[in-house]
Enzyme design. Structure first.
Site, PDB file in Angstrom:
ATOM      1  N   MET A  79       0.774   1.560   6.229  1.00  0.00           N
ATOM      2  CA  MET A  79      -0.382   1.418   6.739  1.00  0.00           C
ATOM      3  C   MET A  79      -0.653   2.521   7.978  1.00  0.00           C
ATOM      4  SD  MET A  79      -1.232  -2.646   6.603  1.00  0.00           S
ATOM      5  CE  MET A  79      -2.705  -2.471   6.911  1.00  0.00           C
ATOM      6  N   HIS A  80      -1.906   2.974   8.383  1.00  0.00           N
ATOM      7  CA  HIS A  80      -2.130   3.418   9.627  1.00  0.00           C
ATOM      8  C   HIS A  80      -2.090   4.684   9.625  1.00  0.00           C
ATOM      9  CE1 HIS A  80      -2.044  -0.806  10.742  1.00  0.00           C
ATOM     10  NE2 HIS A  80      -0.970  -1.269  10.897  1.00  0.00           N
ATOM     11  N   ASP A 235       0.967  -2.232   2.549  1.00  0.00           N
ATOM     12  CA  ASP A 235       2.417  -2.881   2.277  1.00  0.00           C
ATOM     13  C   ASP A 235       2.510  -4.271   2.321  1.00  0.00           C
ATOM     14  OD1 ASP A 235       2.418  -2.272   4.734  1.00  0.00           O
ATOM     15  OD2 ASP A 235       4.185  -1.121   4.637  1.00  0.00           O
TER      16      ASP A 235
END
Length: 484
Positions: A79-80, A235
């Site tokens: 992520m991110h 995830d």
């Protein structure tokens, strides 16, 4: 059959399941990150495509004509990350990853704007996507001006697979640009970081179709053109789907590069002051809360490199008996920390080392330190109103009986290891591909796996664990005082 692709930090994993959710094949391709400056962490998106090509070619070689039976594809990913694209979809720079802390100053400024916590439901952490773009605007305005779109890592993989600019709710919730309760981009938060909706991908639920497989790739792999690609998930949400962690009170602990305590919710009840993440789940009408620590199994891998041994060797040398915690205390903050401290400046350290300290003492201290940090996360989750009754354990660190026994004792919760091959983000992604392709009921698909072994807390060690936990917390406060 149904394919799940999980784009992790250190590898891309592919899992193929059949209609009964039996794993038919799996492959993975390793990847590396670069750290050009202290606190920086990057990957070139071309490496993701190369890894995907490698696993797909390996699956084609194994499955042959059966590749045409793949009816749905699901995506999961780290992520991110900020994947910066020009107007022609050309990548403008290496992706700035989730564990990159260069934008700590920008994150603090955004977090000081009360709208961010009120709308996104979360603290603006340095690893989130929004502060990365503010950092870029302030340090390289010419490059920032060329950014036509920002995609999360798995969504760049989707662009390659389908030609579509699409994300989904669980991953988008980690950008600090999503109205997490409304499950839509927030124009207010985008404007506050110098962005606008036109630079964002479209949003779908994780169980919904997001596009179809491009003809060129389908021909290369022996698949059907237009094969449905599901929205997918970040995830941890994908792992939740894979483990059947979708009902209120269900939870899991993940011992991967980072450590995660994850609990599913049927309502949006953010408590950002606890530094607990409140994100959308991959299923419609569901959310989840999680505490995140930045170094878990990676802390053991780091120490193994220093000690000149493998992590498995270090754990084997400790034997099978759990015993009391180490006399040495390890603070596992190799890259700062998120929950519950929200402090990118936190650093790791061993305390209580003496001339008699052994390698085994230090190995056990690393295992204990990660468990103590997870207990801090559990306390934060409970303060936010989430109280899992038990936890499933996933990730590379979950292969260790000793480590799971330690964690069960420190948390005071039963920890279950799923049967071999069960769960995981790639499996969860494959489930999402199944749901999207067949319009299946998520409740009938997202069931928990069989449990291979349960690890219960040892009541005889509870006092020693509590004392060691208190020492751990005192040392953290002494060496890194909580900001006032």
């Amino acid at each position: 059959m149904y394919l799940g692709l999980d784009l992790g930090t250190s590898a891309l994993k592919a899992v193929v399941i059949d209609e009964d959710q039996h794993v038919i094949a799996s492959r993975d391709a390793a990847m590396t990150s670069s750290h050009p400056r202290p606190g920086w962490s990057e990957q070139p998106p071309a490496d993701w495509i190369a890894a995907a090509e490698a696993v797909m070619e390996a699956l084609r070689a194994e499955l042959g004509a059966r590749m045409a039976d793949i009816a749905g594809i699901g995506l999961s990913g780290q992520m991110h990350g900020a994947t910066l694209l020009a107007a022609d979809d050309r990548v403008l720079a290496p992706c700035i990853l989730w564990n990159d802390t260069r934008s700590a100053e920008q994150a603090a400024r955004l977090d000081a704007d009360p709208d961010f916590r009120a709308i996104s439901g979360n603290i603006v952490f340095p690893g989130f996507t929004a502060p990365k773009l503010v950092w870029l605007k302030e340090t390289d305005p010419a490059l920032f001006a060329r950014v036509a779109r920002v995609l999360l890592p798995k969504d760049y993989l989707r662009l390659w697979l389908t030609g579509e600019h699409v994300s989904e709710m669980s991953d988008a919730a980690g950008t600090a640009w999503l109205d997490t309760g409304a499950r839509d981009w927030s124009d207010r938060l985008l404007a506050a970081s110098g962005m606008d909706r036109a630079q964002m991908p479209a949003l779908v639920e994780g169980t919904a179709p997001s596009g179809g497989l491009r003809t060129e790739l389908a021909a290369r792999w022996g698949m059907r053109p237009g094969t449905v690609v599901a929205g997918g998930a970040g995830d941890n949400a994908a792992s939740g789907v894979g483990l059947g962690t979708v009902a209120p009170g269900d939870g899991f602990v993940s011992l991967g590069t980072s450590g995660v305590l994850f609990a599913a919710c049927d309502a949006y009840t953010p408590r950002p002051e606890t530094a607990v993440h409140s994100f959308c789940h991959a299923l419609p009408g569901r959310w989840h809360q999680m505490g995140v620590m930045l170094s878990a199994a990676s802390a053991l891998a780091w120490f193994a490199g220093i000690a000149g041994a493998t992590p498995a060797r270090l754990i084997a040398d400790l034997g099978e008996q759990v015993g009391p915690p180490s006399p040495v205390t390890f603070l596992p903050y190799l890259s700062g920390e998120r929950t519950p401290h929200n402090d990118p400046g936190l650093r790791a350290g061993f305390h209580g080392v003496s001339a008699g300290t052994t390698r085994e003492d230090m190995t056990r201290a690393v295992l204990d330190g990660v468990a103590f940090a997870l207990k801090d996360n559990l306390d934060a989750l409970q303060a936010a109103g989430t109280r899992p009754a038990r936890l499933l354990a996933v990730g590379g660190g979950a292969r260790s009986d000793l480590w799971l026994s330690i964690i069960a004792g420190v948390l005071g919760l039963a920890v279950d290891r799923p049967a071999a091959g069960a769960g995981g983000a790639a499996f969860g992604a494959a489930r999402l591909g199944l749901i999207a392709a067949e319009r299946a009921d998520p409740a009938t698909i997202c069931t928990p796996p069989p449990v291979a072994r349960r690890f219960e807390p040892d009541p005889g060690l509870s006092g020693a664990c509590a004392a060691a936990q208190a020492r751990f917390q005192r040392l953290r406060e002494t060496t890194h005082p909580t900001p006032t």
